[in-house]
Design a protein around this motif. Structure first.
Motif, PDB file in Angstrom:
ATOM      1  N   GLY A   1      19.768 -20.900 -32.410  1.00  0.00           N
ATOM      2  CA  GLY A   1      19.005 -21.660 -31.435  1.00  0.00           C
ATOM      3  C   GLY A   1      18.328 -22.876 -32.031  1.00  0.00           C
ATOM      4  O   GLY A   1      17.898 -23.774 -31.311  1.00  0.00           O
ATOM      5  N   PHE A   2      18.210 -22.914 -33.386  1.00  0.00           N
ATOM      6  CA  PHE A   2      17.591 -24.053 -34.065  1.00  0.00           C
ATOM      7  C   PHE A   2      18.636 -24.992 -34.660  1.00  0.00           C
ATOM      8  O   PHE A   2      18.302 -25.885 -35.429  1.00  0.00           O
ATOM      9  N   ASP A   3      19.933 -24.762 -34.318  1.00  0.00           N
ATOM     10  CA  ASP A   3      20.977 -25.652 -34.814  1.00  0.00           C
ATOM     11  C   ASP A   3      20.708 -27.081 -34.359  1.00  0.00           C
ATOM     12  O   ASP A   3      20.198 -27.332 -33.266  1.00  0.00           O
ATOM     13  N   ASN A   4      21.086 -28.017 -35.203  1.00  0.00           N
ATOM     14  CA  ASN A   4      20.931 -29.455 -34.946  1.00  0.00           C
ATOM     15  C   ASN A   4      19.477 -29.905 -34.944  1.00  0.00           C
ATOM     16  O   ASN A   4      19.190 -31.040 -34.587  1.00  0.00           O
ATOM     17  N   SER A   5      18.574 -29.016 -35.339  1.00  0.00           N
ATOM     18  CA  SER A   5      17.170 -29.411 -35.494  1.00  0.00           C
ATOM     19  C   SER A   5      16.905 -29.603 -36.979  1.00  0.00           C
ATOM     20  O   SER A   5      16.798 -28.638 -37.733  1.00  0.00           O
ATOM     21  N   LYS A   6      16.838 -30.858 -37.403  1.00  0.00           N
ATOM     22  CA  LYS A   6      16.670 -31.160 -38.822  1.00  0.00           C
ATOM     23  C   LYS A   6      15.207 -31.254 -39.231  1.00  0.00           C
ATOM     24  O   LYS A   6      14.898 -31.374 -40.413  1.00  0.00           O
ATOM     25  N   LYS A   7      14.325 -31.212 -38.271  1.00  0.00           N
ATOM     26  CA  LYS A   7      12.902 -31.360 -38.566  1.00  0.00           C
ATOM     27  C   LYS A   7      12.143 -30.041 -38.524  1.00  0.00           C
ATOM     28  O   LYS A   7      11.062 -29.934 -39.084  1.00  0.00           O
ATOM     29  N   LEU A   8      12.713 -29.059 -37.825  1.00  0.00           N
ATOM     30  CA  LEU A   8      12.004 -27.803 -37.597  1.00  0.00           C
ATOM     31  C   LEU A   8      12.838 -26.658 -38.129  1.00  0.00           C
ATOM     32  O   LEU A   8      14.028 -26.556 -37.840  1.00  0.00           O
ATOM     33  N   ALA A   9      12.227 -25.772 -38.919  1.00  0.00           N
ATOM     34  CA  ALA A   9      12.940 -24.646 -39.519  1.00  0.00           C
ATOM     35  C   ALA A   9      12.239 -23.344 -39.178  1.00  0.00           C
ATOM     36  O   ALA A   9      11.016 -23.240 -39.288  1.00  0.00           O
ATOM     37  N   LEU A  10      13.015 -22.344 -38.771  1.00  0.00           N
ATOM     38  CA  LEU A  10      12.521 -20.993 -38.574  1.00  0.00           C
ATOM     39  C   LEU A  10      12.702 -20.223 -39.874  1.00  0.00           C
ATOM     40  O   LEU A  10      13.795 -20.235 -40.464  1.00  0.00           O
ATOM     41  N   LEU A  11      11.659 -19.549 -40.328  1.00  0.00           N
ATOM     42  CA  LEU A  11      11.689 -18.816 -41.586  1.00  0.00           C
ATOM     43  C   LEU A  11      11.471 -17.334 -41.304  1.00  0.00           C
ATOM     44  O   LEU A  11      10.402 -16.936 -40.842  1.00  0.00           O
ATOM     45  N   ILE A  12      12.471 -16.516 -41.564  1.00  0.00           N
ATOM     46  CA  ILE A  12      12.340 -15.072 -41.419  1.00  0.00           C
ATOM     47  C   ILE A  12      12.271 -14.455 -42.802  1.00  0.00           C
ATOM     48  O   ILE A  12      13.161 -14.642 -43.626  1.00  0.00           O
ATOM     49  N   ASP A  13      11.196 -13.750 -43.094  1.00  0.00           N
ATOM     50  CA  ASP A  13      10.927 -13.158 -44.411  1.00  0.00           C
ATOM     51  C   ASP A  13      11.015 -14.182 -45.540  1.00  0.00           C
ATOM     52  O   ASP A  13      11.707 -13.976 -46.531  1.00  0.00           O
ATOM     53  N   PRO A  14      10.288 -15.331 -45.426  1.00  0.00           N
ATOM     54  CA  PRO A  14      10.356 -16.341 -46.492  1.00  0.00           C
ATOM     55  C   PRO A  14       9.735 -15.889 -47.809  1.00  0.00           C
ATOM     56  O   PRO A  14      10.011 -16.486 -48.846  1.00  0.00           O
ATOM     57  N   LEU A  15       8.893 -14.847 -47.785  1.00  0.00           N
ATOM     58  CA  LEU A  15       8.273 -14.369 -49.018  1.00  0.00           C
ATOM     59  C   LEU A  15       9.170 -13.387 -49.757  1.00  0.00           C
ATOM     60  O   LEU A  15       8.829 -12.953 -50.861  1.00  0.00           O
ATOM     61  N   SER A  16      10.299 -13.025 -49.168  1.00  0.00           N
ATOM     62  CA  SER A  16      11.224 -12.086 -49.800  1.00  0.00           C
ATOM     63  C   SER A  16      12.344 -12.858 -50.480  1.00  0.00           C
ATOM     64  O   SER A  16      13.045 -13.647 -49.845  1.00  0.00           O
ATOM     65  N   ILE A  17      12.519 -12.647 -51.755  1.00  0.00           N
ATOM     66  CA  ILE A  17      13.583 -13.320 -52.488  1.00  0.00           C
ATOM     67  C   ILE A  17      14.940 -12.728 -52.128  1.00  0.00           C
ATOM     68  O   ILE A  17      15.973 -13.385 -52.213  1.00  0.00           O
ATOM     69  N   LYS A  18      14.946 -11.490 -51.654  1.00  0.00           N
ATOM     70  CA  LYS A  18      16.189 -10.755 -51.458  1.00  0.00           C
ATOM     71  C   LYS A  18      16.712 -10.824 -50.027  1.00  0.00           C
ATOM     72  O   LYS A  18      17.921 -10.883 -49.795  1.00  0.00           O
ATOM     73  N   HIS A  19      15.806 -10.827 -49.049  1.00  0.00           N
ATOM     74  CA  HIS A  19      16.243 -10.636 -47.668  1.00  0.00           C
ATOM     75  C   HIS A  19      15.847 -11.793 -46.751  1.00  0.00           C
ATOM     76  O   HIS A  19      15.683 -11.595 -45.559  1.00  0.00           O
ATOM     77  N   TYR A  20      15.696 -12.994 -47.265  1.00  0.00           N
ATOM     78  CA  TYR A  20      15.244 -14.129 -46.461  1.00  0.00           C
ATOM     79  C   TYR A  20      16.354 -14.599 -45.506  1.00  0.00           C
ATOM     80  O   TYR A  20      17.548 -14.412 -45.760  1.00  0.00           O
ATOM     81  N   GLU A  21      15.945 -15.218 -44.396  1.00  0.00           N
ATOM     82  CA  GLU A  21      16.864 -15.850 -43.433  1.00  0.00           C
ATOM     83  C   GLU A  21      16.197 -17.148 -42.970  1.00  0.00           C
ATOM     84  O   GLU A  21      15.104 -17.121 -42.418  1.00  0.00           O
ATOM     85  N   PHE A  22      16.872 -18.316 -43.177  1.00  0.00           N
ATOM     86  CA  PHE A  22      16.315 -19.617 -42.796  1.00  0.00           C
ATOM     87  C   PHE A  22      17.277 -20.325 -41.847  1.00  0.00           C
ATOM     88  O   PHE A  22      18.494 -20.261 -42.022  1.00  0.00           O
ATOM     89  N   SER A  23      16.726 -21.028 -40.861  1.00  0.00           N
ATOM     90  CA  SER A  23      17.568 -21.883 -40.024  1.00  0.00           C
ATOM     91  C   SER A  23      17.940 -23.131 -40.810  1.00  0.00           C
ATOM     92  O   SER A  23      17.355 -23.451 -41.846  1.00  0.00           O
TER      93      SER A  23
END
Length: 622
Positions: free
Chosen positions: A294-316
Motif C-alpha cells: 500500500g506504500f508502493d510508489n511513496s518515496k517520502k514515507l516509509a512504514l517500519l514493522i519491527d525496525p528495532l529487530s535486526i532479524k525480523h524487520y519489514e520496511f516499505s
C-alpha cells in the motif's frame, strides 16, 4: 470495591477489572419478593462446564429478578438457589448490579449479544477471570460464563492491557504468532494462522496445530522438547520445519515456555512462533506484503514493522529511497544509527532497543552513507511494546528534506503559511491512524473474507500515499487541482485491482476544479469505498467487460458533483445497502465533506450522485 473498564476493540469485548470486592457487595441475604417457576432441564444444566445465570427484566430493564445462578456462585459462597432466586439483583448483589446494569439494559433493549471479560483482583494480584456472553432469549437475560482461576495463567497473554491491540495488529499482518495452553486447551492468535495459511477451525483449541504439521524428520525433536518442557524445563528455543496444507515447507523459530507449581507440576504453557523461511516469500504472498504494498510508489514515507529487530524487520520501499540503499542487498544493522547527526536521537533509539522507553517522536538529520554533503531531514516515529516474552515495534519514517527547505523559505516570507504546512502534514499523518480504525471495523465485518480487507486497505493506503506525496510538492493547500489526484488514483486502482479483475477505470474531471486538502481527503476515500463496493458486489462474472466510471463537474461557483457509475448487475433491494459497512463509512465521510449522496437507478449497473461544496470553511487554526 474498585472497578475499571476498558473496551478491547479488536476482540469486541468489554473488559471489567474488579478490585477487592467485599462479601457484603457480592451477596446480601434479603427476603424473596417474587415466585419463580421451575427451570426446565435443571439437572442437565448442573452438568454444564459453563455457568448459566438467568435474569428476568423488570421495570423496563432497570432491574432484574434472579431466576437462577450457576453452580460456581453457590460453590464459592456456600449458598443455595432458594436463598437467591426471586430476589432483585440490585438488592442481593449491589456490587454486581453496578457492574452489569448498563450492559444488561442494553442487551434487553437491543436483543444483541454482548461479550464481557471479568478480571477479579485481590491483594494486587489477578485471582481469576471469567469470559461471559450476555444473551437475550425467551424474554430473559442469560449470562453464559466460563470461569478460570489464575493458577498457571500467563498474564502477559491475557491481561495485556494497552499493548494487546498493537500485538494483534502486528501478528495479523506478519508471520509471527503465539499461543497459550491452560487446562489442555489452546488459544491461538491470528499470526499462527498466517504462518500455516489457513482459517481458524473450531477444534483448534484441542490440539497443537503447529506441531501437527511438523515433517517426519523433525518429529523426534518435537518429542524431545515437549518431554523436557513437561519435566521441569522452563524455556526451549529451536527451529522446526513444517509443511503447510498446500505442501509448502517452512522453517519456524519456536520459543516455548512452561510454568510449574511449587511441587514441580506443569500448570500451563505458551509459545511464540516466527516464520524464518528464507524462501517462503517466493512461494506465497504474506499478509504483511499487502500492507507494505500500500506504500508502493511513496518515496517520502516509509512504514517500519519491527525496525528495532535486526532479524525480523519489514520496511516499505520508501525507507530504501530515504537512506539510498538497495533493498536487494541491504542488511539491517544497528550501525545505521551512526549516520544520524544528533547524538540525543541516537541515545533515544538505543533506549528503545534496551527497553528503557516506549516511544520516540522526533526529527533527525541523516548523512546518507555517512556523507555530510548528502544530508536528509526525516521525521521518525517508533513505538515499542512487549508481547509475551518478545519485544515488538512499529513506526514511520518520513523524508521532510524538501518540506524543511520550503518551510524555511515560508518562515522568512510568511509565518502564516509555515503554520499551515505543519498543521496539514500533521493531519495527513493522522489519516494513517484512521486506517487502523477502518481495519478494526472490517476485521469484525469481514472476518471470513481476508481478501476483502486486504483490497480495501491497499486502496486506502494508495490514495493517502498519493495525497501525502503531492502535498510535499505544493505550497498552496487551498487550491489543489483535483484532476491530477483522480488520474493518479485511477492508475493505482488499475495496478492493484484492474489488471487482476479485468476492470476498466474511466474518469472525466473538470480541469479547472481546484479544491482544498480538507475536501480532497474525504472525497478520495469516498471514491475508494464506492469502488470497493462495486468490485465486491457488481461484477460476479469476471469474463465480461466490466467498467467503473467517474465524472466530476462544477455545478456552479459553490458546488461540484460526482457521478459514480458501474455497468454491473445492479441492486435488487436498494434498502439492503444501508446495512453495508462500506455504506456506513461512506455516509460518515460524506457528512465530514458537508455533502449529499444519493443512489441512481437508471439503466444497467449501479450509480451514485455526490454533491459537495467547492469551498469549505478552513479548519486549520493559525
Amino acid at each position: 470495591m474498585r472497578i475499571e473498564r476498558t473496551y478491547r476493540q479488536l476482540e469486541d469485548t468489554e473488559e471489567v477489572h474488579i478490585y477487592d470486592i467485599t462479601e457484603e457487595e457480592l451477596f446480601r441475604e434479603v427476603p424473596q419478593e417474587y415466585d419463580m417457576f421451575y427451570t426446565p432441564f435443571e439437572k442437565t444444566l448442573n452438568y454444564l462446564n459453563n455457568d448459566l445465570d438467568i435474569l428476568v427484566p423488570i421495570d423496563e430493564g432497570n432491574d432484574f429478578i434472579i431466576h437462577r445462578l450457576g453452580l460456581n456462585a453457590f460453590t464459592k459462597r456456600k449458598i443455595n438457589q432458594n436463598e437467591i432466586s426471586g430476589r432483585l439483583l440490585s438488592k442481593v448483589s449491589p456490587g454486581f448490579y453496578q457492574v452489569l446494569k448498563d450492559t444488561l439494559k442494553e442487551v434487553y433493549e437491543t436483543h444483541e449479544t454482548k461479550q464481557m471479560r471479568f478480571n477479579y483482583h485481590f491483594d494486587g494480584k489477578l485471582a481469576r477471570f471469567s469470559n461471559v456472553k450476555v444473551v437475550y432469549d425467551m424474554e430473559k437475560i442469560i449470562l453464559i460464563s466460563e470461569n478460570r482461576d489464575n493458577r498457571g495463567t500467563n498474564l502477559s497473554m491475557i491481561d495485556d492491557g494497552k499493548y494487546g491491540e498493537k500485538a494483534n495488529l502486528i501478528e495479523y499482518f506478519s508471520q509471527t504468532g503465539s499461543y497459550y495452553k491452560i487446562n489442555d486447551r489452546y488459544s491461538w492468535t491470528q499470526g499462527v494462522y498466517n504462518i500455516i495459511n489457513r482459517a481458524r477451525e473450531p477444534n483448534d483449541e484441542y490440539y497443537n496445530i503447529i506441531f501437527d504439521l511438523v515433517i517426519a524428520e523433525d518429529k523426534p525433536l518435537v518429542k524431545k522438547l515437549l518431554n523436557e518442557l513437561d519435566h521441569g524445563r522452563a524455556h526451549y528455543e529451536t527451529i522446526i520445519r513444517i509443511k503447510t496444507h498446500e505442501g509448502i515447507l517452512k522453517y519456524i523459530e519456536a520459543n516455548l515456555y512452561s510454568k510449574f507449581d511449587e511441587e514441580g507440576h506443569l500448570l500451563s504453557r505458551y509459545g511464540m512462533f516466527k516464520d524464518v523461511s528464507t524462501d517462503s516469500t517466493r512461494k506465497m504472498t504474506r499478509p504483511v506484503d499487502f500492507l507494505l504494498r500500500g506504500f508502493d510508489n511513496s518515496k517520502k514515507l516509509a512504514l517500519l514493522i519491527d525496525p528495532l529487530s535486526i532479524k525480523h524487520y519489514e520496511f516499505s520501499e520508501g525507507f530504501f529511497y530515504i537512506v539510498e540503499e538497495n533493498p536487494e542487498t541491504y542488511r539491517h544493522s544497528i550501525k545505521i544509527i551512526d549516520n544520524i547527526v544528533e547524538e540525543s536521537i541516537k541515545e533515544k533509539i538505543m533506549q528503545l532497543v534496551r527497553g528503557e522507553r516506549d516511544e520516540l517522536i522526533d526529527r533527525l538529520t541523516y548523512n546518507v552513507h555517512g556523507d555530510e554533503n548528502n544530508q536528509k531531514i526525516a521525521e521518525i516515529y517508533i513505538e515499542r511494546f512487549e508481547y509475551g516474552e518478545t519485544a515488538h515495534s512499529i513506526g514511520f519514517l518520513t523524508d521532510v528534506t524538501e518540506e524543511r527547505r520550503k518551510q524555511q523559505e515560508l518562515i522568512e516570507a510568511n509565518e502564516h503559511k509555515t503554520i499551515l504546512i505543519k498543521e496539514v502534514h500533521h493531519r495527513i499523518k493522522n489519516n494513517l491512524q484512521v486506517l487502523n480504525s477502518f481495519l478494526n471495523l472490517e476485521k469484525r465485518a469481514y472476518k471470513n473474507q481476508p481478501d476483502v480487507i486486504i483490497d480495501h486497505m491497499q486502496s486506502r493506503l494508495s490514495s493517502l500515499a498519493i495525497l501525502h506525496e503531492k502535498t510535499y510538492n505544493t505550497s498552496d493547500f487551498k487550491n489543489i487541482n483535483l484532476k491530477e489526484y483522480i488520474v493518479d488514483q485511477d492508475a493505482q486502482l488499475r495496478s492493484l485491482i484492474g489488471m487482476r479483475d479485468g476492470i476498466i477505470f474511466e474518469s472525466e474531471v473538470d480541469s479547472d476544479l481546484n479544491l482544498s486538502i480538507d475536501i480532497i481527503t474525504p472525497l478520495l476515500l469516498i471514491i475508494d469505498e464506492l469502488t470497493m463496493n462495486a468490485i465486491k458486489h457488481a461484477f460476479p462474472d469476471k469474463t465480461t467487460s466490466n467498467k467503473i466510471s467517474k465524472k466530476i463537474t462544477k455545478l456552479d461557483d459553490d458546488t461540484a458533483e460526482l457521478i459514480f457509475q458501474d455497468n454491473g448487475v445492479g441492486i435488487d433491494d436498494p434498502s439492503s445497502i444501508t446495512k453495508n459497512l462500506g455504506c456506513v463509512i461512506i455516509k460518515n465521510l460524506t457528512k465530514q465533506l458537508d455533502g449529499k449522496i444519493e443512489l441512481l437507478q437508471n439503466g444497467q449497473g449501479t450509480g451514485y450522485r455526490l454533491t459537495f461544496p467547492i469551498i469549505m470553511e478552513h479548519t486549520i487554526e493559525v
